[in-house]
Scaffold this active site. Structure first.
Site, mmCIF file in Angstrom:
data_model
loop_
_atom_site.group_PDB
_atom_site.id
_atom_site.type_symbol
_atom_site.label_atom_id
_atom_site.label_comp_id
_atom_site.label_asym_id
_atom_site.label_seq_id
_atom_site.Cartn_x
_atom_site.Cartn_y
_atom_site.Cartn_z
ATOM 1 N N ARG A 1 -6.299 87.615 69.167
ATOM 2 C CA ARG A 1 -5.388 86.903 68.263
ATOM 3 C C ARG A 1 -4.830 87.817 67.163
ATOM 4 O O ARG A 1 -3.699 87.613 66.692
ATOM 5 C CB ARG A 1 -6.139 85.713 67.654
ATOM 6 C CG ARG A 1 -5.275 84.818 66.763
ATOM 7 C CD ARG A 1 -6.102 83.632 66.271
ATOM 8 N NE ARG A 1 -5.529 83.013 65.101
ATOM 9 C CZ ARG A 1 -4.621 82.038 65.119
ATOM 10 N NH1 ARG A 1 -4.190 81.585 66.278
ATOM 11 N NH2 ARG A 1 -4.152 81.519 63.996
ATOM 12 N N ILE B 1 2.150 80.422 63.611
ATOM 13 C CA ILE B 1 1.246 80.520 64.760
ATOM 14 C C ILE B 1 0.189 79.444 64.538
ATOM 15 O O ILE B 1 -0.354 79.321 63.439
ATOM 16 C CB ILE B 1 0.632 81.934 64.919
ATOM 17 C CG1 ILE B 1 -0.336 81.980 66.121
ATOM 18 C CG2 ILE B 1 -0.034 82.431 63.644
ATOM 19 C CD1 ILE B 1 -0.836 83.392 66.469
ATOM 20 N N SER B 2 -0.068 78.643 65.560
ATOM 21 C CA SER B 2 -1.006 77.513 65.417
ATOM 22 C C SER B 2 -2.425 78.002 65.148
ATOM 23 O O SER B 2 -2.775 79.152 65.434
ATOM 24 C CB SER B 2 -1.015 76.669 66.694
ATOM 25 O OG SER B 2 0.220 76.050 66.881
ATOM 26 N N ALA B 3 -3.242 77.105 64.621
ATOM 27 C CA ALA B 3 -4.662 77.394 64.400
ATOM 28 C C ALA B 3 -5.357 77.604 65.740
ATOM 29 O O ALA B 3 -4.977 76.993 66.748
ATOM 30 C CB ALA B 3 -5.321 76.235 63.656
#
Length: 230
Positions: A40, A64-66
């Site tokens: 990530r 950017i999503s969790a």
């Protein structure tokens, strides 16, 4: 919205995946392996706490999503991300989830990311090149395109899996049309109050929809509206 851990307590990609397994969000070996393989940190903003369970701004009023949301969507789509299958990631942003899709569908499959911000697509290509999915970008089974994701990407339709990383006021019809019978679409729907919807297309072309959870995503909108700040 939910946050399963905060701050810099997690400093390695593998530890992030193990944490997601501990919380029961990652339940399958394949999803764990894909998320372990795609670091990530290569896709998160420079200097950010890449492994924190939080969405992060990536510029252009996008995020950017969790990690827990990426894991949730991968789990929901796992059966539709088998080797050789076709997957579409709408609002692909920095390219993280598209890279995970590519590893799951493999070189015989297709993983397509679409974003309407050219600078993000350019950035996502550079990110993917540095990641475990780099060879799949090189061989063409993974591709990232500039386009209006609300229109899907007809070239490689129909898709076994479609993921949308922004909230639509209603589900865009082209995405339903480009879903294969037996395919699954995961999309946040709503304005102020949003729900993650899971749409399954039956063999006769009819669709069945259910709600997975409440969520908070940026809106799925035009490039102009997004750059204006919606």
């Amino acid at each position: 919205m939910k946050q399963f851990w905060a701050g810099s307590s997690i400093s390695k990609n593998k530890a992030m995946v193990e944490q997601l397994q501990r919380y029961g969000i990652i339940q399958s070996k394949k999803v764990a392996e894909a998320m372990e393989s795609v670091d990530r940190a290569l896709f998160a903003p420079d200097g950010s706490l890449a492994y924190e369970d939080s969405p992060m701004p990536i510029g252009f009023n996008a995020t950017i999503s969790a990690p827990h949301m990426h894991a949730t969507c991968l789990q929901l789509l796992e059966n539709n991300l088998q080797p050789g299958m076709h997957a579409l990631d709408v609002g692909s942003g920095t390219g993280y989830l598209t890279a995970c899709f590519a590893l799951l569908v493999g070189p015989q499959g297709r993983a397509i990311g679409v974003d309407h911000i050219p600078e993000l697509v350019e950035m996502s290509i550079k990110n993917v090149e540095k990641s475990a999915a780099g060879p799949l970008l090189k061989d063409g089974s993974l591709a990232l395109h500039v386009g209006d994701g609300r229109e899907g990407w007809p070239e490689f339709a129909p898709y076994d899996a479609i993921h949308v990383g922004a909230a639509a006021p209603e589900i865009p019809k082209p995405l339903i049309d480009q879903l294969k019978p037996g395919g699954r679409l995961v999309i946040p729907v709503g304005n102020t109050f949003q729900e993650l919807k899971v749409v399954d297309k039956n063999e006769d072309g009819s669709v069945k929809m259910c709600t997975e959870t409440s969520v908070r995503y940026v809106p799925l909108t035009s490039r102009e509206a997004q750059l204006r700040g919606y």
